[in-house]
Write a protein that holds these residues in place. Sequence first.
Motif, short mmCIF file in Angstrom:
data_model
loop_
_atom_site.label_atom_id
_atom_site.label_comp_id
_atom_site.label_asym_id
_atom_site.label_seq_id
_atom_site.Cartn_x
_atom_site.Cartn_y
_atom_site.Cartn_z
N LEU B 186 0.82 -1.22 0.00
CA LEU B 186 0.00 0.00 0.00
C LEU B 186 0.85 1.27 0.00
CD1 LEU B 186 -2.95 0.29 -0.20
CD2 LEU B 186 -3.08 0.74 2.24
N VAL B 187 1.92 1.27 0.79
CA VAL B 187 2.76 2.46 0.86
C VAL B 187 3.41 2.72 -0.50
CG1 VAL B 187 4.82 3.43 1.89
CG2 VAL B 187 3.18 2.24 3.32
N ALA B 188 3.88 1.65 -1.13
CA ALA B 188 4.47 1.78 -2.46
C ALA B 188 3.43 2.28 -3.46
CB ALA B 188 5.05 0.44 -2.91
N VAL B 189 2.22 1.73 -3.37
CA VAL B 189 1.14 2.15 -4.25
C VAL B 189 0.86 3.64 -4.04
CG1 VAL B 189 -1.34 1.98 -4.64
CG2 VAL B 189 0.04 -0.09 -4.51
N LEU B 190 0.87 4.08 -2.78
CA LEU B 190 0.61 5.49 -2.48
C LEU B 190 1.66 6.39 -3.12
CD1 LEU B 190 -0.54 5.80 1.23
CD2 LEU B 190 -1.81 6.26 -0.87
N SER B 191 2.93 6.01 -3.00
CA SER B 191 3.96 6.88 -3.56
C SER B 191 3.81 6.93 -5.08
CB SER B 191 5.36 6.44 -3.13
OG SER B 191 5.74 5.27 -3.78
N GLY B 192 3.50 5.80 -5.71
CA GLY B 192 3.23 5.81 -7.14
C GLY B 192 2.04 6.69 -7.47
N ALA B 193 1.04 6.65 -6.61
CA ALA B 193 -0.18 7.42 -6.85
C ALA B 193 0.08 8.92 -6.79
CB ALA B 193 -1.24 7.04 -5.83
N PHE B 194 0.89 9.35 -5.83
CA PHE B 194 1.16 10.79 -5.72
C PHE B 194 1.95 11.30 -6.92
CE2 PHE B 194 0.54 10.07 -1.03
CZ PHE B 194 -0.70 10.66 -1.04
N ILE B 195 2.92 10.50 -7.37
CA ILE B 195 3.66 10.92 -8.57
C ILE B 195 2.70 11.02 -9.75
CG2 ILE B 195 5.47 10.28 -10.19
CD1 ILE B 195 6.98 9.04 -7.88
N THR B 196 1.81 10.04 -9.86
CA THR B 196 0.83 10.07 -10.93
C THR B 196 -0.02 11.34 -10.85
OG1 THR B 196 0.73 7.66 -10.84
CG2 THR B 196 -1.07 8.78 -12.00
N PHE B 197 -0.44 11.68 -9.63
CA PHE B 197 -1.24 12.89 -9.43
C PHE B 197 -0.49 14.12 -9.94
CE2 PHE B 197 -2.39 16.53 -6.73
CZ PHE B 197 -3.75 16.60 -6.98
N ALA B 198 0.79 14.23 -9.56
CA ALA B 198 1.58 15.38 -9.99
C ALA B 198 1.70 15.42 -11.51
CB ALA B 198 2.97 15.33 -9.34
N ILE B 199 1.90 14.27 -12.13
CA ILE B 199 2.02 14.22 -13.59
C ILE B 199 0.73 14.68 -14.25
CG2 ILE B 199 2.21 12.66 -15.58
CD1 ILE B 199 4.17 11.00 -13.94
N VAL B 200 -0.40 14.12 -13.79
CA VAL B 200 -1.68 14.40 -14.44
C VAL B 200 -2.06 15.87 -14.28
CG1 VAL B 200 -4.15 13.87 -14.46
CG2 VAL B 200 -2.48 12.02 -14.22
N ILE B 201 -1.81 16.45 -13.11
CA ILE B 201 -2.18 17.84 -12.87
C ILE B 201 -1.45 18.78 -13.85
CG2 ILE B 201 -1.92 19.74 -11.22
CD1 ILE B 201 -4.28 18.03 -10.60
N GLY B 202 -0.18 18.48 -14.14
CA GLY B 202 0.59 19.41 -14.95
C GLY B 202 0.64 19.09 -16.44
N PHE B 215 -6.22 21.00 -16.54
CA PHE B 215 -5.52 22.08 -15.85
C PHE B 215 -4.27 22.53 -16.62
CE2 PHE B 215 -2.99 23.76 -12.17
CZ PHE B 215 -3.86 24.78 -11.84
N GLY B 216 -3.57 21.60 -17.24
CA GLY B 216 -2.35 21.92 -17.99
C GLY B 216 -2.61 22.94 -19.10
N PRO B 217 -3.53 22.66 -20.00
CA PRO B 217 -3.84 23.62 -21.06
C PRO B 217 -4.33 24.96 -20.50
CG PRO B 217 -4.73 21.48 -21.60
CD PRO B 217 -4.22 21.39 -20.21
N TYR B 218 -5.08 24.92 -19.41
CA TYR B 218 -5.57 26.16 -18.81
C TYR B 218 -4.41 27.05 -18.37
CZ TYR B 218 -7.62 29.31 -15.34
OH TYR B 218 -7.97 30.41 -14.61
N MET B 219 -3.39 26.40 -17.75
CA MET B 219 -2.21 27.17 -17.32
C MET B 219 -1.54 27.82 -18.52
SD MET B 219 -0.09 25.43 -14.24
CE MET B 219 0.11 23.81 -14.94
#
Lengths: 353, 271
Positions: B186-202, B215-219
Amino acid sequence: MGHLDLVHLEKAFGATRVVEDFTLSIAEGEFISLLGPSGCGKTTILRMVAGFESPSAGAIRLAGADISGLRPRERNIGMVFQSYALFPNLTVRQNIGFGLEVAGLPKPEIAPCVDEMLALIGLDALGGRYPFQLSGGQQQRVALARALAPRPRVLLLDEPLSALDAQIRVSLRTEMRAIQRELGITTLFVTHDQEEALSISDRVVVMNKGRAEQTDVPFAIYNRPATSFVANFVGALNTLEAVIENATGGHVRIADLTVPLGRQLQGQKGDSIRLAIRPESFRHGAGAGGDIVLPAVLEDVHFLGSVIRIRARVAGQLISVDSFNRPDQPPPPVGATTALRLSASDILVLEAS
Amino acid sequence: MSARRLLAWAILIAAVLFFALPLIGMFEFSLRARRGTWSLDAYANVLKDPQFLGTLAYSAVLSVVTIVLGILIVVPTAFWVRLKFRRFRPVVEFITVLPLVIPPIVIVFGYLRLYNTSSWLPLTGSTTGTDLLLSLGYVTLSLPYMYRAIDNGLGAFDLKALTEAAQSLGAGWGRILYRVILPNVLVAVLSGAFITFAIVIGEYVFAALMNRPAFGPYMVWTGSNKAYEPAALAVVAFGLTWGAMGLLQLAATLSTTGLSKTRLSKTRRTR
Ligand SMILES: Nc1ncnc2c1ncn2[C@@H]1O[C@H](COP(=O)(O)OP(=O)(O)O)[C@@H](O)[C@H]1O
Ligand SMILES: [Mg+2]
């Protein structure tokens, strides 16, 4: 036909044959140990029974039905691993209840079963702990309880005590045997520790290079080893080189001593053979009995408390002699000459190996 | 203080300035929307803009879908490769780093060719289809990080023994994955998930070419149409990313304290 029958089992990994022509019939409620050196195929046999490996040939029958085609989860065979393999994310209670939960038992029925198991392994107070909060011995007890909880038809234990320190190893094996007796569960136990195998088993299978060398009760394995491998592997053994003097009369010569063995020998006059004698078969000192007398020079004497271990030279060959400590008999001095006595029946004749 | 230490400090300070100065400059600039004084006007404008919250929410939902899909694909794959197909590990690892090597623009053109309205699976024919395609594209983009994180997590415990223990207790593959494997990574999955979040947001390229309100195109759009708001937006985006990183750090710390707890109890344990 026994409860669990292994019939002419074979297993090969590629070109290497790991298990060869292994046949064993285990009665219901029997405790059987597979004993042998590392790499002789013990684990492989256990894994075939559990269903994690499929035999290259042969059959595995449980209560008469061939189970070779069943998947591990369909066999209802409990297994305990050397590494405990407890689920780290589950508490002791949840670990023990896992098999019952899988079997679809409703929660209110699982709890009393788990309680019963906790009482059986003497860990009633630790049900809420996680595995990492337990000692090795406690973890292995939980692993045992987890395997037993779904009432498996057979229990398999793969060197369950090897990772524990010596004291716990001895107390836990006694406890395991007591639990096994209480539940009357058919058990196949794997170990490379001969004392472990001899002390807790109904019968022992001594294995060598994928084959069963001898299957018998511990007393017979120790006292009447069928092969020189068994004789050497189980217990300490002195070997003495001898030459046949008279094959039919059973006389051999050790250096310039003639020794009557009281049984017919294979081979003929002049052939060299090897005699094997357990260290505790010798007697010495006042009042020692035995029809064969071997003069010996004592080279070293170790007083170990309950046992006195002597290194002595007989006809130029070094042997080890064990005797019980007796307050009225101090250990003999190093360098002394003494007469070692033994009975002809204590001498094993090993086939050439 | 020795000359070596001095040099080390100098290098450290230079590096901090190199990274910090542009950020400080940007932050300072974002406060200058009102003439002659510092103010948060630019931030107010950004937060007032309905597009800001709309695109942010869209990207956030997309990242959650991406994370769930990623977990569903990666956990069983990495588990299976470690358990049964160790031989293929190098191959699978190679495949998972491909998204780092192939430019996103190439990947997205590939997708558009494969799934356009006149293809065998016209995903771009509907918004839901396009959103799904975008999400799957993001799964691809985050694959290198997700796979590595989860594979490392799987290597941290005795996968084979736990699997076999569960099997001997009657468990099937689904239960093994859900009850035994997933909780332990689960902890490993979480760290993968946060990186994924950062990628998708930008992310910009995928979203822009599929013409979705992320959000990326809006920026980027704000950047080319406003003066002070882009700086404020950049600071907000930066804060979001750092928030995700902070959560990741927290998860990692929690897991390592968990580990040291394990170690402690091992050294302290009694019979
Ligand atoms: N999956 C496998 N592939 C190839 N060789 C194996 C495999 N499992 C076991 N072996 C080999 O089979 C032999 C017997 O192994 P094992 O049954 O584990 O022995 P033991 O448990 O008696 O120590 C060893 O030589 C081991 O290297
Ligand atoms: Mg083994």
